[in-house]
Structure formats: C-alpha cells, structure tokens
Design an enzyme around this catalytic site. Structure first.
Site, PDB file in Angstrom:
ATOM      1  N   SER A 122       1.644   4.532   0.277  1.00 39.39           N
ATOM      2  CA  SER A 122       1.132   3.965   0.965  1.00 39.39           C
ATOM      3  C   SER A 122      -0.123   3.994   1.438  1.00 39.39           C
ATOM      4  O   SER A 122      -0.337   5.302   1.490  1.00 39.39           O
ATOM      5  CB  SER A 122       2.171   3.925   2.179  1.00 39.39           C
ATOM      6  OG  SER A 122       1.772   3.026   3.224  1.00 39.39           O
ATOM      7  N   TYR A 144      -1.888  -2.628   2.355  1.00 38.06           N
ATOM      8  CA  TYR A 144      -1.362  -4.003   3.503  1.00 38.06           C
ATOM      9  C   TYR A 144      -2.754  -4.873   3.472  1.00 38.06           C
ATOM     10  O   TYR A 144      -3.885  -4.562   3.056  1.00 38.06           O
ATOM     11  CB  TYR A 144      -1.118  -3.475   4.824  1.00 38.06           C
ATOM     12  CG  TYR A 144       0.285  -3.027   4.851  1.00 38.06           C
ATOM     13  CD1 TYR A 144       1.273  -3.352   5.073  1.00 38.06           C
ATOM     14  CD2 TYR A 144       0.346  -1.568   4.840  1.00 38.06           C
ATOM     15  CE1 TYR A 144       2.624  -2.840   4.971  1.00 38.06           C
ATOM     16  CE2 TYR A 144       1.431  -0.765   4.943  1.00 38.06           C
ATOM     17  CZ  TYR A 144       2.525  -1.537   4.935  1.00 38.06           C
ATOM     18  OH  TYR A 144       4.005  -0.875   4.968  1.00 38.06           O
ATOM     19  N   THR A 170       1.329  -5.459   0.158  1.00 44.33           N
ATOM     20  CA  THR A 170       2.398  -5.786   0.841  1.00 44.33           C
ATOM     21  C   THR A 170       1.557  -6.473   1.886  1.00 44.33           C
ATOM     22  O   THR A 170       0.966  -6.050   2.715  1.00 44.33           O
ATOM     23  CB  THR A 170       3.138  -4.691   1.550  1.00 44.33           C
ATOM     24  OG1 THR A 170       3.587  -3.897   0.666  1.00 44.33           O
ATOM     25  CG2 THR A 170       3.944  -4.910   2.708  1.00 44.33           C
ATOM     26  N   LYS A 273       4.565  -7.521  -3.347  1.00 38.41           N
ATOM     27  CA  LYS A 273       6.054  -6.769  -2.850  1.00 38.41           C
ATOM     28  C   LYS A 273       6.436  -7.774  -1.480  1.00 38.41           C
ATOM     29  O   LYS A 273       5.670  -8.164  -0.729  1.00 38.41           O
ATOM     30  CB  LYS A 273       5.648  -5.262  -2.275  1.00 38.41           C
ATOM     31  CG  LYS A 273       7.098  -4.607  -1.804  1.00 38.41           C
ATOM     32  CD  LYS A 273       6.898  -3.339  -1.534  1.00 38.41           C
ATOM     33  CE  LYS A 273       8.182  -2.454  -1.154  1.00 38.41           C
ATOM     34  NZ  LYS A 273       8.702  -2.774   0.032  1.00 38.41           N
ATOM     35  N   HIS A 297      11.621  -5.343   2.529  1.00 32.93           N
ATOM     36  CA  HIS A 297      10.979  -4.077   2.990  1.00 32.93           C
ATOM     37  C   HIS A 297      12.105  -3.247   3.853  1.00 32.93           C
ATOM     38  O   HIS A 297      11.686  -2.662   5.028  1.00 32.93           O
ATOM     39  CB  HIS A 297       9.819  -4.337   4.022  1.00 32.93           C
ATOM     40  CG  HIS A 297       8.972  -5.300   3.529  1.00 32.93           C
ATOM     41  ND1 HIS A 297       8.232  -4.919   2.120  1.00 32.93           N
ATOM     42  CD2 HIS A 297       8.222  -6.675   3.522  1.00 32.93           C
ATOM     43  CE1 HIS A 297       7.216  -5.862   1.884  1.00 32.93           C
ATOM     44  NE2 HIS A 297       7.272  -6.873   2.668  1.00 32.93           N
TER      45      HIS A 297
END
Length: 413
Positions: A122, A144, A170, A273, A297
C-alpha cells in the site's frame, strides 16, 4: 533508536509454541497480543459490518463435491498473476500501516518471498517501497487516487525505480467513519503524550510492548511512500487521509490515464481493485487493464455491498479471458481459496489473515498462514480428485439457488 538495555538483556518471557494450525488460531493469538484499539482496527468493518460478515458467511453456503476414489497422488497449485510466477494461488493484498509488528511490511514481504508469492504494498504502508522490494522482488505497488496528477506520476516513477512489478489501483474508497461499535482510536503520531494517554491499554498487552522494546522502535504511523520528492518528511496516516479527502474522485478517463501513464513509465501490468459490477468490469477491460480484483475491500468500504464471492462468477463470466481476475474478501482457509478459483478467480488476495499471522509471530506467523492455506488447498484438490487448480470449475461446487449477485449486467447481456 538503540535498543534499551533492559530489553536487550531479557529473553522473551511469553515464549510459547509459535506454530498454529488455522487462521482462526492466529486471529485469537493476535487478539490476546495486541492492544484493544489496534486489534479493533484489524477486525472492524464499516458501519454495521454487514459486508464484512457476508464476506465470510457466503463461503459457508458453498459446498464441495468430492470423489470417493480416483484421487490424484500428485497435485499442483502453481499459477501466475500479472506475469509473476507464484507457487500457490494466494497473494498478499495491500493493507495500510502495519504497526502490529515492528518489521511490518518487510516481514510480510520476506514471508511471501519464502513461500514463493507476491506482496501488494500500500502507498499508506509504514515501510518504503525500496525496503519491501529489496525483501521481495515480486512486489506490486498499490496507489489510491490522491493528490494531483504530477504527484501521482512521481509516485509511479518511484515505484518503478524501486523495482515494483505491477501497479494496483484502488479508486473507489468511500469509507464511512460511522461504526455501530465505535471506531478504534488511531493516534496521529506516537509521541510521549500519546504513549502516556494510551499506557493503560498498552500495559494490558506487555508482550506487544516487549516486542517493540526489543527492537528499540515505536509503532510508525507515517506513510513513507507518500514522502515529497524534495526529501521532506513523510506525512502521517491522517495527513495521507486528508490528501485523499480533498482529491476529486476519478472518472473512467482518469482510470485510462493512470493505466496509460504507468505503462509509459514501466511497461508493466496494471490491476484495478474493487470491481463488483459487470458493467464496471467491462469498462475496466476497455481501459486496457491487465487484471481486476473483485473486491469490497474487506468490508471496509460501502457497507451493504455483497460478499466478493457472490459477485465473482458474474464478473468473471463477463470478461472471459480478456483480463486476469483475482478476488479478495473473507478468505480464511484453503477451501475458501478453492471455491473462489472454481468460481473463476485466477488467485485470491488475503489481508486480515496475514495481519493476524504477523501479529501472532512476525514473519514466521505470516509464513504459517500461507502454509495453512496451502495445506487446505491441497486437501481440497485431493478430495475432489483433481490434479491442478486449472481443473477447478463451478461443477465441483454445491451452489444454492440465488447465491450469485449479478450486479450492473448490461441490458443486452
């Protein structure tokens, strides 16, 4: 920070048999080891927790169709995801700050490498992409949609330079702060004032405190992968959260731009995702993605979204072989992995399962979780009389009527 002498001279007074035989046992050990707010952050979903509960309950509705004879003596579960050869169809889903253990994502990366699989890292992680790729060259970097385009390009360039083998995007994060059981306290930073305030809860978990004391560290709540290119300090978790809150959400044109930009920078695969709908999956194909993850998620997003396993087959059927399909959400045992593969997934991603292993026993605990899943997959393949995960299909499952949730199916389908 140097290790305090008091910790360097003390052997672990809570040493016990580190091995566990199920993910549920790892979860229980994590519960006993971690301070209450830390454990609460791992297990809690959004709002009433409807989606996180369904992620697991849905697997209990599916049965397996075993054979009584004709079993195969040799079985294989090796596959590939976005060009990476892996020894079992399980990869590590990117999760945020992993302060459950001093080594955090580096321990997870080493465990994944030791078991021959990929780690997703991440951009909210507590360890840098450079450290993690050094521990496991099979690293996918997750982003993100935060900051402006120049900032996102800089982060992609850094991930590529570090050696990331793929990008996971994401984009649909919409986490609600409202939880029926209350949100666990996550401090903005761990300083003396914070430690004093949280001391009563931490004192109840001396093993966890001892673990950090031995390494001379404190839980790191910064996001080094979001550091500015000028070398400035990394933002805290809440600083990163604020950046996301103030970034306008992306359009499908933005998805295409992100995929094209990553391709220009690296020439490496791109995964989207969070796909739950057939129409979104088809749009993702149009954007040129290499893979999609069917995911809600882990129940931490829009509560009331169906379990990932319920929407998997409609999505997988719709995209056919145009892109790779993986799934995450509710995986706790090897038979869950087999059910997901039979529904059309190429592999699964796990999150909470490996975090519990990390909390229970560091790198060895994560390896233990992967070994538990590998053993369960092998047992299911044996019982159903198949030699390879490539032979798995829905005909090997007992599926109740109405199980699937085909969302966003185009009218012409």
């Amino acid at each position: 920070m140097a290790t305090p002498a008091i910790f360097s001279r003390i052997e672990n007074p809570w040493k016990q048999n580190p091995w566990f035989e199920a993910v549920a046992v790892a979860q229980e050990r994590a519960r006993k080891r971690l301070p209450k707010p830390v454990y609460g952050a791992l297990v809690a979903g959004s709002e009433r927790g409807q989606t996180i509960a369904d992620n697991q309950a849905a697997f209990t509705e599916l049965g397996l169709a075993p054979h009584v004879a004709g079993h195969r003596a040799d079985r294989t579960m090796a596959t590939s995801v976005m060009g990476q050869e892996i020894s079992l169809p399980v990869i590590m889903s990117p999760t945020g700050v992993q302060a459950v253990h001093p080594d955090g994502e580096v321990a997870v990366a080493r465990a994944a490498a030791a078991r021959g699989t990929v780690i997703g890292l991440s951009n909210f992680a507590s360890k840098s992409v450079e450290e993690v790729v050094a521990a496991n060259p099979q690293t996918f970097f997750q982003m993100y949609w935060t900051g402006d385009r120049d900032t996102m390009v800089q982060r992609m360039q850094r991930a590529h330079a570090a050696g990331a083998q793929g990008l996971i995007a994401t984009l649909d994060w919409s986490f609600s702060m409202g939880r029926d059981w209350g949100s666990p306290e996550i401090p903005e930073k761990v300083d003396l004032k914070t430690m004093v305030r949280m001391a009563p809860q931490v004192a109840l978990r001396p093993r966890w405190l001892w673990q950090f004391g031995r390494t001379g560290t404190i839980p790191d709540l910064t996001a080094p992968n979001l550091s500015p290119p000028d070398g400035g300090p990394a933002p805290t978790f809440f600083g990163a959260y604020y950046e996301w809150m103030t970034t306008p959400p992306p359009s499908w044109d933005d998805v295409a731009w992100m995929r094209e930009t990553w391709d220009q920078i690296s020439g490496r695969p791109f995964m989207l995702k969070g796909v739950c709908r057939v129409d979104d999956a088809l749009r993702a194909v149009d954007c040129g993605v290499a893979a999609i993850s069917v995911s809600n998620h882990g129940g931490n997003n829009l509560d009331g979204t169906p379990a990932s396993i319920r929407v998997l087959k409609p999505v997988a059927d719709a995209v056919g072989g145009q892109v790779e399909v993986v799934m995450d959400g509710g995986i706790r045992r090897g038979s869950d992995v087999v059910k997901a593969l039979a529904m059309g997934a190429r592999a699964v991603m796990i999150g909470r399962a490996y975090l519990w292993g990390l909390a229970a026993n560091g790198q060895a605990g994560v390896e233990n979780v992967l070994d538990v899943l590998r053993s369960g997959i092998d047992s299911a393949l044996l019982g159903m009389g198949v030699q390879s995960i490539d032979e798995l299909g829905p005909e090997l499952l007992v599926v109740p009527e109405g199980f699937h949730r085909p969302l966003g199916v185009p009218a012409s389908s």
